[in-house]
Scaffold this motif. Structure first.
Motif, PDB file in Angstrom:
ATOM      1  N   MET A 171      21.150  33.279  34.858  1.00 47.40           N
ATOM      2  CA  MET A 171      20.099  32.733  36.027  1.00 47.40           C
ATOM      3  C   MET A 171      20.847  33.651  37.219  1.00 47.40           C
ATOM      4  O   MET A 171      21.973  33.594  37.674  1.00 47.40           O
ATOM      5  CB  MET A 171      20.267  31.494  36.292  1.00 47.40           C
ATOM      6  CG  MET A 171      19.776  30.672  34.995  1.00 47.40           C
ATOM      7  SD  MET A 171      19.737  28.837  35.429  1.00 47.40           S
ATOM      8  CE  MET A 171      19.344  28.126  33.803  1.00 47.40           C
ATOM      9  N   GLY A 172      19.513  34.023  38.230  1.00 48.42           N
ATOM     10  CA  GLY A 172      20.084  34.765  39.437  1.00 48.42           C
ATOM     11  C   GLY A 172      20.599  34.016  40.471  1.00 48.42           C
ATOM     12  O   GLY A 172      20.428  32.963  40.278  1.00 48.42           O
ATOM     13  N   THR A 173      21.182  34.775  41.356  1.00 45.23           N
ATOM     14  CA  THR A 173      21.492  34.118  42.474  1.00 45.23           C
ATOM     15  C   THR A 173      20.484  33.249  43.366  1.00 45.23           C
ATOM     16  O   THR A 173      20.759  32.114  43.663  1.00 45.23           O
ATOM     17  CB  THR A 173      22.206  34.869  43.480  1.00 45.23           C
ATOM     18  OG1 THR A 173      23.265  36.020  42.831  1.00 45.23           O
ATOM     19  CG2 THR A 173      23.541  34.237  44.509  1.00 45.23           C
ATOM     20  N   PRO A 174      19.105  33.860  43.712  1.00 47.47           N
ATOM     21  CA  PRO A 174      18.334  33.101  44.499  1.00 47.47           C
ATOM     22  C   PRO A 174      17.961  32.003  43.553  1.00 47.47           C
ATOM     23  O   PRO A 174      17.868  30.750  44.332  1.00 47.47           O
ATOM     24  CB  PRO A 174      17.321  34.012  44.386  1.00 47.47           C
ATOM     25  CG  PRO A 174      17.444  35.132  43.376  1.00 47.47           C
ATOM     26  CD  PRO A 174      18.889  35.355  43.278  1.00 47.47           C
ATOM     27  N   TRP A 175      17.862  31.857  42.445  1.00 44.50           N
ATOM     28  CA  TRP A 175      17.434  30.785  41.417  1.00 44.50           C
ATOM     29  C   TRP A 175      18.650  29.827  41.673  1.00 44.50           C
ATOM     30  O   TRP A 175      18.417  28.506  41.974  1.00 44.50           O
ATOM     31  CB  TRP A 175      17.410  31.330  40.143  1.00 44.50           C
ATOM     32  CG  TRP A 175      17.287  30.180  39.098  1.00 44.50           C
ATOM     33  CD1 TRP A 175      18.300  29.282  38.439  1.00 44.50           C
ATOM     34  CD2 TRP A 175      16.498  29.196  38.900  1.00 44.50           C
ATOM     35  NE1 TRP A 175      18.055  28.347  37.781  1.00 44.50           N
ATOM     36  CE2 TRP A 175      16.824  28.033  38.020  1.00 44.50           C
ATOM     37  CE3 TRP A 175      14.901  29.151  39.127  1.00 44.50           C
ATOM     38  CZ2 TRP A 175      15.935  27.040  37.454  1.00 44.50           C
ATOM     39  CZ3 TRP A 175      14.118  28.322  38.447  1.00 44.50           C
ATOM     40  CH2 TRP A 175      14.689  27.183  37.773  1.00 44.50           C
ATOM     41  N   ASP A 176      19.885  30.161  41.676  1.00 45.29           N
ATOM     42  CA  ASP A 176      20.965  29.289  41.852  1.00 45.29           C
ATOM     43  C   ASP A 176      20.840  28.516  43.164  1.00 45.29           C
ATOM     44  O   ASP A 176      21.124  27.440  43.547  1.00 45.29           O
ATOM     45  CB  ASP A 176      22.353  30.118  41.766  1.00 45.29           C
ATOM     46  CG  ASP A 176      22.678  29.854  40.370  1.00 45.29           C
ATOM     47  OD1 ASP A 176      22.317  28.757  39.704  1.00 45.29           O
ATOM     48  OD2 ASP A 176      23.631  30.591  39.811  1.00 45.29           O
ATOM     49  N   GLU A 177      20.610  29.396  44.178  1.00 47.59           N
ATOM     50  CA  GLU A 177      20.604  28.930  45.622  1.00 47.59           C
ATOM     51  C   GLU A 177      19.508  27.923  45.668  1.00 47.59           C
ATOM     52  O   GLU A 177      19.660  26.687  46.365  1.00 47.59           O
ATOM     53  CB  GLU A 177      20.250  30.003  46.504  1.00 47.59           C
ATOM     54  CG  GLU A 177      21.568  30.686  47.080  1.00 47.59           C
ATOM     55  CD  GLU A 177      21.210  32.067  47.899  1.00 47.59           C
ATOM     56  OE1 GLU A 177      19.946  32.218  48.217  1.00 47.59           O
ATOM     57  OE2 GLU A 177      22.063  33.029  48.156  1.00 47.59           O
ATOM     58  N   LEU A 178      18.348  28.074  45.045  1.00 47.41           N
ATOM     59  CA  LEU A 178      17.213  27.171  45.295  1.00 47.41           C
ATOM     60  C   LEU A 178      17.649  25.930  44.609  1.00 47.41           C
ATOM     61  O   LEU A 178      17.564  24.910  45.248  1.00 47.41           O
ATOM     62  CB  LEU A 178      16.060  27.727  44.420  1.00 47.41           C
ATOM     63  CG  LEU A 178      14.988  26.859  44.014  1.00 47.41           C
ATOM     64  CD1 LEU A 178      14.103  26.385  45.311  1.00 47.41           C
ATOM     65  CD2 LEU A 178      13.888  27.626  43.045  1.00 47.41           C
ATOM     66  N   THR A 179      18.026  26.059  43.374  1.00 50.18           N
ATOM     67  CA  THR A 179      18.666  24.711  42.798  1.00 50.18           C
ATOM     68  C   THR A 179      19.618  23.938  43.450  1.00 50.18           C
ATOM     69  O   THR A 179      19.615  22.664  43.408  1.00 50.18           O
ATOM     70  CB  THR A 179      18.911  24.884  41.145  1.00 50.18           C
ATOM     71  OG1 THR A 179      19.848  25.955  41.511  1.00 50.18           O
ATOM     72  CG2 THR A 179      17.771  25.645  40.371  1.00 50.18           C
ATOM     73  N   LEU A 180      20.425  24.914  44.023  1.00 46.75           N
ATOM     74  CA  LEU A 180      21.464  23.988  44.776  1.00 46.75           C
ATOM     75  C   LEU A 180      21.203  23.229  45.947  1.00 46.75           C
ATOM     76  O   LEU A 180      21.425  22.075  46.164  1.00 46.75           O
ATOM     77  CB  LEU A 180      22.614  24.954  45.038  1.00 46.75           C
ATOM     78  CG  LEU A 180      23.803  25.221  44.110  1.00 46.75           C
ATOM     79  CD1 LEU A 180      24.721  26.174  44.465  1.00 46.75           C
ATOM     80  CD2 LEU A 180      24.740  23.835  44.370  1.00 46.75           C
ATOM     81  N   THR A 181      20.176  24.097  46.666  1.00 49.51           N
ATOM     82  CA  THR A 181      19.785  23.291  47.773  1.00 49.51           C
ATOM     83  C   THR A 181      18.891  22.068  47.593  1.00 49.51           C
ATOM     84  O   THR A 181      19.039  21.144  47.844  1.00 49.51           O
ATOM     85  CB  THR A 181      18.830  24.222  48.665  1.00 49.51           C
ATOM     86  OG1 THR A 181      18.294  25.392  47.765  1.00 49.51           O
ATOM     87  CG2 THR A 181      19.765  25.197  49.630  1.00 49.51           C
ATOM     88  N   PHE A 182      18.239  22.251  46.168  1.00 44.68           N
ATOM     89  CA  PHE A 182      17.494  21.282  45.860  1.00 44.68           C
ATOM     90  C   PHE A 182      18.164  20.111  45.649  1.00 44.68           C
ATOM     91  O   PHE A 182      17.927  18.904  45.909  1.00 44.68           O
ATOM     92  CB  PHE A 182      16.622  21.792  44.548  1.00 44.68           C
ATOM     93  CG  PHE A 182      15.619  20.562  44.152  1.00 44.68           C
ATOM     94  CD1 PHE A 182      14.547  20.237  44.661  1.00 44.68           C
ATOM     95  CD2 PHE A 182      16.162  19.865  42.896  1.00 44.68           C
ATOM     96  CE1 PHE A 182      13.612  19.064  44.199  1.00 44.68           C
ATOM     97  CE2 PHE A 182      15.380  18.925  42.374  1.00 44.68           C
ATOM     98  CZ  PHE A 182      14.287  18.570  42.783  1.00 44.68           C
ATOM     99  N   SER A 183      19.184  20.322  44.724  1.00 44.90           N
ATOM    100  CA  SER A 183      20.104  19.044  44.180  1.00 44.90           C
ATOM    101  C   SER A 183      20.765  18.618  45.477  1.00 44.90           C
ATOM    102  O   SER A 183      21.373  17.516  45.268  1.00 44.90           O
ATOM    103  CB  SER A 183      21.132  19.521  43.329  1.00 44.90           C
ATOM    104  OG  SER A 183      22.038  20.534  43.955  1.00 44.90           O
ATOM    105  N   ARG A 184      20.894  19.162  46.519  1.00 44.41           N
ATOM    106  CA  ARG A 184      21.459  18.687  47.669  1.00 44.41           C
ATOM    107  C   ARG A 184      20.365  17.813  48.601  1.00 44.41           C
ATOM    108  O   ARG A 184      20.979  17.506  49.731  1.00 44.41           O
ATOM    109  CB  ARG A 184      22.225  19.833  48.391  1.00 44.41           C
ATOM    110  CG  ARG A 184      23.477  20.420  47.614  1.00 44.41           C
ATOM    111  CD  ARG A 184      24.337  21.077  48.675  1.00 44.41           C
ATOM    112  NE  ARG A 184      25.499  21.588  47.731  1.00 44.41           N
ATOM    113  CZ  ARG A 184      25.598  22.802  47.711  1.00 44.41           C
ATOM    114  NH1 ARG A 184      24.689  23.615  48.342  1.00 44.41           N
ATOM    115  NH2 ARG A 184      26.617  23.634  47.039  1.00 44.41           N
ATOM    116  N   THR A 185      19.277  17.869  48.099  1.00 41.62           N
ATOM    117  CA  THR A 185      18.176  17.351  49.328  1.00 41.62           C
ATOM    118  C   THR A 185      18.595  15.788  49.231  1.00 41.62           C
ATOM    119  O   THR A 185      19.119  15.297  48.267  1.00 41.62           O
ATOM    120  CB  THR A 185      16.904  17.294  48.456  1.00 41.62           C
ATOM    121  OG1 THR A 185      16.746  18.806  47.734  1.00 41.62           O
ATOM    122  CG2 THR A 185      15.951  17.165  49.593  1.00 41.62           C
ATOM    123  N   SER A 186      18.311  15.467  50.526  1.00 38.08           N
ATOM    124  CA  SER A 186      18.852  13.941  50.565  1.00 38.08           C
ATOM    125  C   SER A 186      17.544  13.194  50.551  1.00 38.08           C
ATOM    126  O   SER A 186      16.477  13.290  50.930  1.00 38.08           O
ATOM    127  CB  SER A 186      19.313  13.884  52.247  1.00 38.08           C
ATOM    128  OG  SER A 186      18.747  12.391  52.294  1.00 38.08           O
TER     129      SER A 186
END
Lengths: 291, 291, 291
Positions: free
Chosen positions: A1-16
């Motif tokens: 999985m590429g960096t943008p994907w990881d960034e997307l999922t990371l930011t999503f998983s950090r949503t409050s």
């Protein structure tokens, strides 16, 4: 999985979850309570009892997991912000003049949005439950699954039990059997997150959270749009039941014996030609549920 | 307030419940159990079950608060003095030849004295519950209210649940709504003591205990003498319901809409002209109770 | 008692329950579950629910004692070996083709062996419960008795409650009174082991364990062979009831008064000529049980 994907999922998983998703969860739960027959009348006659039931609908999963881990079931009362939020939503929904809220909620898009956001909170609850249980029992993966499941889908159990005590709900022997569609999906998620937590799944947590949430939301939305119950787990269940319980059917010699197995109600006869029927039963269940 | 008054209230608030007030509490609770139909027969057939029920009647509030705080529900068994006291009272009341105790208890003055002393213990229980909950959650005033309420009036909940399990009591949907007169007064007291404990009330604890106890006892005694249910909280409830839920009635335009709110049983229609009816309903409830 | 005897009882009291006796316990429990009407059909339709019920049957006592001591009720899930063992036994018993296991179990000698071994585990559970409770409350001998009893005979309570929730079992007022034969024996054992633990019995623990186990097994086996319910505790109960509740009968003057005691169901009248009737009632109960 590429960096943008990881960034997307990371930011999503950090949503409050706090302000908006929780609100959606409370709205859906309280609306579900209000749509029960007589709930509105109860709210007028005895607001306290109605408020208490609403709190059970909103925080049931947490309460159940507290009971299962022998933590104070009242702990949810210590988070005053959430209580205040849920209470005001309960107040608005039940006592808003002209039922404006109910009318607004009756539009499908609103319902879709709210239900989708509620499903998102489900993922967070499962993850929280699994992590919390792991802090108790290091390797107790069965406990982790159970607590994740309880947090995610336990609200219905608590509210059903409350209805039982109140006498609104008379249980029937086979009522208990029916595992709702949501409960099954939540169980699947709880299993996956547990194995991810014990590093038995080769996928990072934020990716799993993202994918599982997508899965939850799509299924929920599709089920709400096409009133027909789509059953994504039916094939899986079918395969499983074939693997585990199907092979007995290859021995026709003892059909009679299995027939003679003690059984009060009809379905037992279906035991002799089980797996296919099991799938049918499952479909029937969903049909009943969505009627 | 002058010094003699303070001395009075201080000494009062330092009174020990142990020998006499506890006895009164046990006597009233066990007599209430014995006056249930069939209770005496149960005591003869299966003394152990009867003894267990009696203990639930005597220590129900403590058990409930233990459950709500995830403390061992069996803790009440560790105080052997109280158990011995309650057990001997249970034994005397149920197995005294010629029912001497019941006959003695049938005189109104005795009942008044016992009931009054029992009400005194209620204050002590509420204060104990609030303080105990505060030791768990510093600012959890909702928990403090709940625990104070559970200690003070939780016995009835526990015993009702036991009757439900035993099948002596078939719940009806609206049974649950009726909050007994005692429960309401206890809730009020729990709220007051909680706010006093968090220094939101400009009154010292011993004064509040004194006044609240006087309030409890006078109401209880008056209700027992004049069989008519005097409802000291009805006006308060009326004002509250007007404030919170009454203003919707100023909008006549949506009467029809409120009518169309989903409802199974009659009372919902009364929702459209609520507050007055609510008070009426309340009065009806009390009437039912005292019949 | 001589050295060989001590050696015998010591080695006996050090026997490990794990592989074989636990298996016997699980087999007996799951077979008891399977012999309930409809259980087999449930296992085919919803294996998860059936598995859950089986676990309740196998670990009910432990769960109940956990609840009573405010420990996590899910703790039993952390012992993966036992869960795996019980689950596989559940799987074999319910899904073995041609019901081979049920047929094998239908032979009396097999049942005798299994039941006898299950009774052995009962002793170990009682001792474990008493010791565990003592680690909580040093002198709380009432708690020790209760926990020992819950561990030894609590499984039936848990499963009955589950049936109540599922609606398979409608409680009747007098259902609750009937204390099963096993419950009484377990209570006796729990009392004895508690007093032994607090050094009020002049007998070493391993001797008591040995004798009590012999007592349990012989009674169980005799009751299974001679279908007639032999009631070893009836005389004891009779003496006790005479001592505690019988002497009131010497005062005939107040027969009429006792008649006038409030009572809904017939048995109350029998209260006036109690102890003998009590014994009769007991016998009737057992008769009912074994029909």
């Amino acid at each position: 999985m590429g960096t943008p994907w990881d960034e997307l999922t990371l930011t999503f998983s950090r949503t409050s979850m706090f302000p908006f998703f929780d609100i959606a969860h409370y709205v859906v739960s309280v609306m579900a309570l209000k749509q029960q027959p007589g709930a509105a009348a109860v709210a007028w006659q005895n607001p306290l009892s109605s408020w208490f039931t609403a709190m059970l609908h909103c925080f049931g999963g947490g309460i159940l997991s507290c009971i299962l881990l022998a933590e104070p079931p009242l702990r949810f009362l210590t988070n005053h912000t959430h209580i205040l939020l849920a209470s005001s939503i309960w107040y608005i929904i039940f006592f808003c003049p002209c039922d404006l809220v109910s009318q607004g909620y009756s539009y499908l898009p609103v319902q879709l949005l709210a239900a989708g956001m509620k499903e998102v909170t489900r993922t967070w609850k499962i993850v929280g439950g699994v992590t919390h249980a792991n802090s108790y029992y290091k390797n107790g993966w069965l406990v982790m699954i159970a607590i994740g499941w309880a947090r995610g889908a336990g609200g219905s159990i608590i509210t059903t039990f409350e209805q039982l005590v109140k006498g609104d709900w008379k249980p029937k022997g086979d009522e208990w059997l029916k595992m709702s569609h949501t409960a099954k999906i939540t169980l699947l998620g709880s299993v996956m997150f547990t194995f991810q937590h014990t590093d038995h799944l080769g996928i990072s947590k934020h990716n799993l959270m993202f994918l599982y949430t997508i899965f939850l939301v799509t299924i929920k939305v599709t089920m709400m749009i096409t009133k027909s119950p789509l059953v994504p787990l039916a094939p899986l269940e079918d395969i499983l039941s074939r693997m585990l319980f199907g092979w007995q059917q290859q021995i026709p010699s003892c059909e009679k014996k299995t027939e003679t197995r003690p059984a009060s109600n009809g379905p037992c006869s279906s035991a002799s030609e089980a797996p296919v029927d099991a799938a049918d039963d499952a479909k029937k269940k969903y049909a009943k549920k969505t009627e």
